[in-house]
Design an enzyme around this catalytic site. Structure first.
Site, PDB file in Angstrom:
ATOM      1  N   GLU A  26      -0.824  20.764  89.600  1.00  0.00           N
ATOM      2  CA  GLU A  26       0.106  19.663  89.340  1.00  0.00           C
ATOM      3  C   GLU A  26      -0.625  18.328  89.422  1.00  0.00           C
ATOM      4  O   GLU A  26      -1.668  18.208  90.079  1.00  0.00           O
ATOM      5  CB  GLU A  26       1.221  19.726  90.404  1.00  0.00           C
ATOM      6  CG  GLU A  26       2.283  18.657  90.253  1.00  0.00           C
ATOM      7  CD  GLU A  26       3.515  18.890  91.127  1.00  0.00           C
ATOM      8  OE1 GLU A  26       3.485  19.789  91.991  1.00  0.00           O
ATOM      9  OE2 GLU A  26       4.514  18.167  90.936  1.00  0.00           O
ATOM     10  N   ASN A 173      11.918  22.192  86.188  1.00  0.00           N
ATOM     11  CA  ASN A 173      11.395  22.658  87.478  1.00  0.00           C
ATOM     12  C   ASN A 173      12.327  22.192  88.596  1.00  0.00           C
ATOM     13  O   ASN A 173      12.698  21.013  88.624  1.00  0.00           O
ATOM     14  CB  ASN A 173       9.989  22.073  87.714  1.00  0.00           C
ATOM     15  CG  ASN A 173       9.517  22.295  89.143  1.00  0.00           C
ATOM     16  OD1 ASN A 173       9.108  23.397  89.499  1.00  0.00           O
ATOM     17  ND2 ASN A 173       9.594  21.262  89.968  1.00  0.00           N
ATOM     18  N   GLU A 174      12.664  23.077  89.473  1.00  0.00           N
ATOM     19  CA  GLU A 174      13.507  22.738  90.636  1.00  0.00           C
ATOM     20  C   GLU A 174      14.624  21.774  90.233  1.00  0.00           C
ATOM     21  O   GLU A 174      14.792  20.716  90.840  1.00  0.00           O
ATOM     22  CB  GLU A 174      12.658  22.191  91.793  1.00  0.00           C
ATOM     23  CG  GLU A 174      11.718  23.236  92.355  1.00  0.00           C
ATOM     24  CD  GLU A 174      11.134  22.920  93.732  1.00  0.00           C
ATOM     25  OE1 GLU A 174      11.332  21.812  94.258  1.00  0.00           O
ATOM     26  OE2 GLU A 174      10.468  23.825  94.301  1.00  0.00           O
ATOM     27  N   TYR A 240       8.057  29.156  99.702  1.00  0.00           N
ATOM     28  CA  TYR A 240       6.908  28.674 100.475  1.00  0.00           C
ATOM     29  C   TYR A 240       6.985  29.205 101.895  1.00  0.00           C
ATOM     30  O   TYR A 240       8.083  29.355 102.453  1.00  0.00           O
ATOM     31  CB  TYR A 240       6.900  27.136 100.519  1.00  0.00           C
ATOM     32  CG  TYR A 240       6.404  26.514  99.227  1.00  0.00           C
ATOM     33  CD1 TYR A 240       5.042  26.396  98.979  1.00  0.00           C
ATOM     34  CD2 TYR A 240       7.291  26.045  98.265  1.00  0.00           C
ATOM     35  CE1 TYR A 240       4.569  25.827  97.806  1.00  0.00           C
ATOM     36  CE2 TYR A 240       6.830  25.471  97.081  1.00  0.00           C
ATOM     37  CZ  TYR A 240       5.467  25.365  96.858  1.00  0.00           C
ATOM     38  OH  TYR A 240       4.992  24.803  95.702  1.00  0.00           O
ATOM     39  N   GLU A 297       5.938  29.254  92.144  1.00  0.00           N
ATOM     40  CA  GLU A 297       5.341  28.486  93.259  1.00  0.00           C
ATOM     41  C   GLU A 297       5.460  29.314  94.530  1.00  0.00           C
ATOM     42  O   GLU A 297       6.568  29.730  94.890  1.00  0.00           O
ATOM     43  CB  GLU A 297       6.043  27.137  93.452  1.00  0.00           C
ATOM     44  CG  GLU A 297       5.781  26.167  92.313  1.00  0.00           C
ATOM     45  CD  GLU A 297       6.364  24.779  92.548  1.00  0.00           C
ATOM     46  OE1 GLU A 297       6.521  24.380  93.711  1.00  0.00           O
ATOM     47  OE2 GLU A 297       6.662  24.110  91.542  1.00  0.00           O
ATOM     48  N   GLN A 346      -1.464  25.298  95.518  1.00  0.00           N
ATOM     49  CA  GLN A 346      -1.909  25.000  94.172  1.00  0.00           C
ATOM     50  C   GLN A 346      -3.418  25.237  94.082  1.00  0.00           C
ATOM     51  O   GLN A 346      -4.073  25.382  95.106  1.00  0.00           O
ATOM     52  CB  GLN A 346      -1.579  23.563  93.834  1.00  0.00           C
ATOM     53  CG  GLN A 346      -0.086  23.275  93.861  1.00  0.00           C
ATOM     54  CD  GLN A 346       0.288  21.927  93.236  1.00  0.00           C
ATOM     55  OE1 GLN A 346      -0.532  21.236  92.647  1.00  0.00           O
ATOM     56  NE2 GLN A 346       1.552  21.555  93.395  1.00  0.00           N
TER      57      GLN A 346
HETATM   58  O1  AHR Z   1       3.991  22.306  95.044  1.00  0.00           O
HETATM   59  C1  AHR Z   1       4.512  21.116  95.538  1.00  0.00           C
HETATM   60  C2  AHR Z   1       5.981  20.901  95.138  1.00  0.00           C
HETATM   61  O2  AHR Z   1       6.776  21.888  95.722  1.00  0.00           O
HETATM   62  C3  AHR Z   1       6.286  21.026  93.677  1.00  0.00           C
HETATM   63  O3  AHR Z   1       6.025  19.871  92.968  1.00  0.00           O
HETATM   64  C4  AHR Z   1       7.755  21.308  93.683  1.00  0.00           C
HETATM   65  O4  AHR Z   1       8.170  22.068  92.582  1.00  0.00           O
HETATM   66  C5  AHR Z   1       7.961  22.039  94.992  1.00  0.00           C
HETATM   67  O5  AHR Z   1       9.010  21.502  95.725  1.00  0.00           O
END
Ligand code: AHR
Length: 497
Positions: A26, A173-174, A240, A297, A346
């Site tokens: 990103e 995205n999101e 995450y 992600e 990432q």
């Molecule tokens: O990876 C960091 C961020 O995490 C991304 O930009 C977003 O999609 C997520 O909240």
């Protein structure tokens, strides 16, 4: 502690799509700028502006695909600002990530060139949150149309005669969060509208990915599948590994207790539950499993390194991150019937990175090494597995002490991944290969280290790296091994002539 793994080599569970070894880069912190793109005039050795050391390192991973430009950045990115002569490209504020100036020097041409250099597929994330339908339509036309049209002509003027092949396209995205704070009902309708104009030009067939849910929120998945399932090829999911008592206190990436080691791995293993929940909802609307679950992600998210910009999400990477990677891959393999892609967040200098850079220096992280060791699983056939693991206990809680996976690669090699999650106990393990005729020759590699927070630094870049694994014996189709605490082992069993 004694553990037993039975591999049913004659029971195939499905193909492990190599795309689950995908990446995500990103416009965030030093991921793109400095981490990948340094520009042609940089003193850092580069090829057409892409730094050579990072390029070479990433080539070592056989990256199947790369997602770009975000993330949250995607829904404020206007692609037209990033094409044409670099010196006249618009400068904008990267409001999500540190409020820094984005000079748009890395745009569509540079990204697609990078993918060509890596030999990987591009996965473009389009802008729904602040972009128009026309803008999205024209981006696809610009990249993939081979003929006479305003966008194709503009692409040619900008130096690219032939269109690129772009297979993967994400529509937002999101969008439940940074991508517009939408309700699923509203986004589902927008998805239907936007995706209509994501056209297939010539033989470029686009795999359309709708924005999916986060963590355990199955309501979003339910609405998207019900209202828009037939218009998508994939539905995304973000998960995450965040521990710590609060978002403002996620814990250090390098200084952590045994309890935090345990909790991090416990949270990583929860990926299994998350995938099961979302897959079950998807099964209701798509029993044939036509729509892929795209974990675009995933990874660890700790506090930033002290003294660094909080908006840059720069964290170090230890043996703990490496084990998060291996156990997560084991989970993905178990769900290979539905999970068709995953992208680590990432690739460089951000969150659970493969590579860290500092000026002209570069270092490979322990996570990098797991990606490299596990690449033998790309496109292999997952095998049925029975894992009888001991328990790893902490403060009254328990998780399995061993995680395992097995698959047969295209050349017939049986690949086995074994992780000992315990921070202090060895794992004695027997691996029985049944349903497999003929002798096999085993070889293996191990990633481990003495301390749970061992890591690679610019001063000690090779502190944590794979070594040959020889602590095993084989007899009568059974392999017996001793896994040190906190270790990841990948074995390859090649058929003997
Ligand atoms: O990876 C960091 C961020 O995490 C991304 O930009 C977003 O999609 C997520 O909240």
């Amino acid at each position: 502690m004694s553990n037993r793994v039975i591999i049913n080599a004659d029971v195939a569970k499905g193909r492990i799509n190599k795309n689950i070894y995908g990446h995500f880069a990103e416009h965030l912190g030093r991921c793109i700028y400095e981490g990948i793109w340094v520009g042609e005039d940089s003193p850092i050795p580069n090829t057409n502006g892409i730094r050579n050391d990072v390029l070479e390192a990433l080539r070592g991973l056989d990256i199947p695909l790369l997602r770009w430009p975000g993330g949250c950045f995607a829904d404020e990115y206007h692609w037209k600002d990033g094409v044409g002569p670099r010196e006249s490209r618009k400068r904008m504020v990267n409001t999500h990530w540190g409020g820094v100036v984005e000079n748009n020097h890395f745009g569509t041409h540079e990204f697609l060139m990078l993918c060509e250099m890596l030999g990987c597929e591009p996965y473009i994330a389009g802008n729904v949150g602040s972009g128009t339908v026309q803008e999205m339509q024209e981006w696809v036309e610009y990249m993939t149309f081979d003929g006479e049209s305003p966008m194709a002509n503009w692409r040619k003027e900008n130096g690219r005669e032939k269109p690129w092949k772009v297979r993967y396209f994400g529509v937002g995205n999101e969008n439940w969060g940074c991508g517009g704070h939408m309700r699923p009902e509203y986004y589902a309708d927008l998805y239907r509208q936007y995706q209509t104009y994501v056209r297939n030009y010539g033989d470029n067939k686009i795999y359309k990915i709708a924005c999916g849910s986060n963590d355990f929120n199955t309501y979003w998945t339910e609405v998207l599948m019900r209202e828009a399932g037939r218009y998508m090829d994939g539905l995304s999911l973000h998960y995450y590994v965040v521990t710590g008592p609060a978002w403002e206190n996620k814990g250090s990436a390098t200084e952590f207790t045994e309890r935090e080691w345990f909790t991090t791995l416990q949270k990583a293993l929860k990926m299994d539950e998350v995938l099961t929940l979302h897959s079950t909802v998807m099964d209701k609307y798509d029993p044939e499993k036509r729509v892929g679950l795209i974990v675009d992600e995933w990874g660890t998210w700790f506090d930033v390194e002290p003294g660094t910009n909080p908006g840059f999400l720069y964290q170090q990477n230890t043996l703990r991150d490496a084990l998060v990677a291996s156990v997560t891959f084991d989970v993905f393999h178990r769900h290979c019937d539905r999970v068709q892609m995953a992208n680590i967040a990432q690739t460089v200098n951000v969150l659970q990175a493969m590579v860290l850079t500092e000026g002209e220096k570069m270092v490979l992280t322990p996570s990098y090494h797991v990606f490299e060791m596990y690449k033998v699983f790309q496109n292999a056939t997952a095998l049925d597995l029975n894992v009888q693991s001991g328990f790893y206990d902490m403060d009254g809680q328990s998780i399995p002490s061993v995680s395992a996976t097995a698959a047969k690669s295209e050349d017939g090699t049986i690949c086995i991944g074994l992780t000992n999650l315990s921070h202090n106990e060895e794992a004695q393990i027997s691996v029985e290969l049944r349903g497999d005729a003929g002798a096999r020759a085993y070889s293996g590699r191990i990633l481990t280290s003495a301390a749970k927070n061992d890591r690679n630094t610019f001063e000690r870049p090779d502190a944590v790296k794979p070594k040959p694994f020889v602590q095993f014996e084989t007899a009568g189709g059974v392999l017996s091994a001793k896994l040190p605490p906190m270790s990841v082992v990948v074995l390859e069993a090649k058929a003997q002539a």
